[in-house]
Design an enzyme around this catalytic site. Structure first.
Site, PDB file in Angstrom:
ATOM      1  N   ASP A 188     -29.384  12.896 -14.402  1.00  0.00           N
ATOM      2  CA  ASP A 188     -28.799  14.096 -13.798  1.00  0.00           C
ATOM      3  C   ASP A 188     -29.674  14.649 -12.674  1.00  0.00           C
ATOM      4  O   ASP A 188     -29.165  15.105 -11.660  1.00  0.00           O
ATOM      5  CB  ASP A 188     -28.614  15.154 -14.896  1.00  0.00           C
ATOM      6  CG  ASP A 188     -27.738  16.314 -14.445  1.00  0.00           C
ATOM      7  OD1 ASP A 188     -26.733  16.053 -13.768  1.00  0.00           O
ATOM      8  OD2 ASP A 188     -28.063  17.477 -14.773  1.00  0.00           O
ATOM      9  N   HIS A 196     -32.312  14.296  -7.291  1.00  0.00           N
ATOM     10  CA  HIS A 196     -32.991  15.460  -6.704  1.00  0.00           C
ATOM     11  C   HIS A 196     -34.514  15.310  -6.705  1.00  0.00           C
ATOM     12  O   HIS A 196     -35.173  15.533  -5.701  1.00  0.00           O
ATOM     13  CB  HIS A 196     -32.619  16.740  -7.455  1.00  0.00           C
ATOM     14  CG  HIS A 196     -31.144  16.936  -7.644  1.00  0.00           C
ATOM     15  ND1 HIS A 196     -30.215  16.478  -6.751  1.00  0.00           N
ATOM     16  CD2 HIS A 196     -30.430  17.549  -8.632  1.00  0.00           C
ATOM     17  CE1 HIS A 196     -28.998  16.803  -7.168  1.00  0.00           C
ATOM     18  NE2 HIS A 196     -29.110  17.447  -8.305  1.00  0.00           N
ATOM     19  N   LYS A 246     -22.200  13.068  -6.424  1.00  0.00           N
ATOM     20  CA  LYS A 246     -22.925  12.424  -7.497  1.00  0.00           C
ATOM     21  C   LYS A 246     -22.170  12.645  -8.804  1.00  0.00           C
ATOM     22  O   LYS A 246     -21.384  13.594  -8.841  1.00  0.00           O
ATOM     23  CB  LYS A 246     -24.361  12.939  -7.575  1.00  0.00           C
ATOM     24  CG  LYS A 246     -24.493  14.359  -8.157  1.00  0.00           C
ATOM     25  CD  LYS A 246     -25.918  14.766  -8.275  1.00  0.00           C
ATOM     26  CE  LYS A 246     -26.492  14.527  -9.643  1.00  0.00           C
ATOM     27  NZ  LYS A 246     -26.196  15.568 -10.633  1.00  0.00           N
ATOM     28  N   HIS A 260     -27.148  17.259  -3.173  1.00  0.00           N
ATOM     29  CA  HIS A 260     -27.100  18.598  -2.570  1.00  0.00           C
ATOM     30  C   HIS A 260     -28.492  19.197  -2.372  1.00  0.00           C
ATOM     31  O   HIS A 260     -28.664  20.122  -1.588  1.00  0.00           O
ATOM     32  CB  HIS A 260     -26.176  19.537  -3.365  1.00  0.00           C
ATOM     33  CG  HIS A 260     -26.788  20.116  -4.603  1.00  0.00           C
ATOM     34  ND1 HIS A 260     -26.879  19.433  -5.778  1.00  0.00           N
ATOM     35  CD2 HIS A 260     -27.345  21.324  -4.848  1.00  0.00           C
ATOM     36  CE1 HIS A 260     -27.446  20.192  -6.700  1.00  0.00           C
ATOM     37  NE2 HIS A 260     -27.750  21.348  -6.161  1.00  0.00           N
ATOM     38  N   LYS A 308     -35.629  29.921 -14.215  1.00  0.00           N
ATOM     39  CA  LYS A 308     -35.015  29.028 -13.221  1.00  0.00           C
ATOM     40  C   LYS A 308     -35.944  29.019 -12.023  1.00  0.00           C
ATOM     41  O   LYS A 308     -36.169  30.048 -11.381  1.00  0.00           O
ATOM     42  CB  LYS A 308     -33.633  29.538 -12.799  1.00  0.00           C
ATOM     43  CG  LYS A 308     -33.115  28.772 -11.579  1.00  0.00           C
ATOM     44  CD  LYS A 308     -31.616  28.695 -11.521  1.00  0.00           C
ATOM     45  CE  LYS A 308     -31.133  27.947 -10.282  1.00  0.00           C
ATOM     46  NZ  LYS A 308     -30.896  26.538 -10.459  1.00  0.00           N
TER      47      LYS A 308
END
Ligand code: BG6
Length: 510
Positions: A259, A264, A172, A202, A359
């Site tokens: 992005d 995703h 990507k 991914h 995160k």
């Protein structure tokens, strides 16, 4: 066994060092690579086999020192080779073809002395041309190079698969909007069949993302309630604490929507919302993911302010490579609806951002409240509806939140968690890197965790109108402090629905 060569274009880049080489080394260590395997790093930077091996070694020591074993490394290093050049030119492609034939024939190494005797390499290439061999080309270059590389190889016959398979993995970003993605697909299809093309997302290679299907369809107790009758809404969060790091220039041209959302987040949505296919067949799986995206109600420009939020972290405009007046979003929320029987009326809140408080990637399945409360609760107290948290990373696992009676109280409730952690049940290093699985699947010809042309284009067709709305200032771009959960609007967005963000994977409820 036919020899197999993996060619990585962009071999001197970050992705190769950080992800691809460590993943391939792991596959080698676990004896999962094909017999007679060779890796050919290809890039413009001048270099040699030895330099490439040293660079790979440094990458391993930096990124996966815990799995390093000298014997494994030595046998792996012997399979690494390097070729420099511009592989978008006929001359570069010819050299590549010759090197591939040499490697497949096992002529490399011994070849240097023969070469010095003159004429040997060319005749070996001709001989090797008769034999069967497989080649996986991995495009880990900047996207501007994709077309030139595939065209060059296509014209020179390097992707013809009459003498063994030829496949191409494409990183990507795949296009920057529907039009460019469509053009890229059309250009690829001039030289490759769809079944030769492996478009990476991914996220699909992550163990915990694959487990969404195993969890849903390998248990009998969740699927019956996985629908509009029992679920109030679903939240999917991809939160990062880091900023744009060294990718400021690139990121500023894409922003969070291109992005993370287009790929995703939409793929996570598809995994959570899809119907069970009748079999584990790659096309059947991709069809079901595709059907979910086809049923997503597009957000027209006029409704962007109602269904989306976008923000930018304080300090973003001072990042290296970023336009000091940038209007690029580093944070976003979308409220999506899926117009089918299972999900009618169930909103999906998709959220992602950089420089957030933690995160974490997690999915919250928020169930409905009980239909009737028979317990007279103390004044001011309420019970929380059940929630299931799919903790995709870090601290991978699954948590189920339910209510219990507080011991020794008359009628008070408290929420408790039933928790599964991968690290506890399978050990702290059980989860492999996503690229390991994806590379192995491409080598084995299994495309179920890769994106199909129609899937990529559908993703773009959903995000393009939102991007246009954001670019036209609808809604306003909101600033947010680094280390927060986004602009204040992010919380308000759910509370106007009478809902709130629920982070059950170790993050905090906001
Ligand atoms: C990439 C994005 O695709 O995914 C990055 O380009 C982002 O900006 C990354 O940081 C997140 O991946 P992961 O696996 O760390 O969640």
């Amino acid at each position: 066994m036919d020899p197999t060569t993996l060619v990585i274009f962009g071999a001197s880049g970050d992705l190769t060092r950080r992800k691809l080489i460590p993943a391939l080394y792991e596959l080698h260590r676990k004896s999962r690579l094909p017999e007679r395997f060779r890796l050919l790093g290809a890039a413009r930077s001048p270099g040699s086999d030895d330099e490439f091996r040293r660079q790979a070694h440094r990458g391993l020591m930096e990124f996966v020192p815990q799995t390093y074993e000298t014997d494994s490394w030595n046998s792996f290093a012997g399979q690494l080779h390097y070729l420099d050049g511009d592989f978008t030119t006929p001359e570069g492609v010819e050299r590549l073809g010759a090197r591939l034939a040499e490697l497949a024939a096992g002529a490399d190494g011994a070849g240097s002395s023969e070469r010095s005797r003159g004429g040997g390499a060319a005749s070996r290439v001709r001989d090797a041309g008769e034999a069967r061999r497989n080649v996986l080309f991995y495009l880990a270059t900047p996207p501007q190079a994709y077309l030139g590389l595939v065209e060059g190889m296509g014209k020179a016959g390097l992707v013809d698969d009459h003498d063994g398979w030829r496949r191409v993995v494409i990183e990507k970003p795949f296009g920057s909007d529907l039009e460019t993605a469509h053009q890229l697909n059309a250009a690829l299809h001039r030289h490759l069949r769809e079944d030769q093309i492996y478009r990476i997302d991914h996220y699909l290679g992550k163990e915990t993302v694959q487990n969404v299907l195993f969890f849903r369809f390998g248990n009998s107790i969740f699927e019956p309630i996985w629908n509009r009758n029992y679920i109030d809404h679903i939240q999917i969060t991809v939160a990062e604490s880091v900023g744009v790091e060294h990718r400021g220039r690139f990121y500023d041209s894409v922003g969070v929507l291109r992005d993370v959302f287009q790929n995703h987040l939409l793929q996570l949505l598809a995994m959570v919302a899809m119907e069970p296919p009748a079999s584990f067949d790659p096309e059947a799986l991709r069809d079901e993911r595709q059907k979910v995206l086809q049923a997503v109600r597009p957000i027209p420009l006029a409704e962007a302010a109602q269904h989306t939020v976008h923000g930018q972290y304080d300090g973003y405009r001072r990042e290296e490579g970023v336009d000091p007046k940038s209007q690029t979003a580093t944070f976003g929320i979308l409220r999506l609806h899926i117009d089918n029987w299972r999900w009618q009326g169930v909103p999906f809140f998709l959220r992602s951002g950089k420089r957030l408080a933690a995160k974490t990637t997690q999915v919250t399945i928020q169930f409905k409240s009980v239909p009737h409360l028979m317990f007279p609760l103390p004044p001011g107290e309420a019970i929380r509806p059940n929630a299931l948290f799919l903790c995709l990373q870090p601290d991978e696992g699954i948590h189920l939140r339910f209510e219990v009676k507080v011991p020794d109280s008359l009628r008070r409730f408290r929420s408790v968690d039933m928790e599964f952690h991968y690290a506890e049940d399978f050990g702290p290093t059980a989860i492999p890197e996503a690229y390991e699985r994806l590379l192995l699947d491409a080598l084995n010809g299994d495309a179920s965790l890769y994106m199909r042309a129609d899937g990529i284009e559908l993703g773009w067709s959903l995000v393009d109108p939102i991007r246009r709305a954001w670019e036209s200032g609808t809604p306003d771009l909101q600033a947010y402090p680094a280390g927060s959960w986004g602009p204040p609007m992010a919380t308000a967005f759910l509370s106007t629905d009478g809902r709130s963000w629920a982070m059950g994977c170790g993050g905090t409820d906001e």
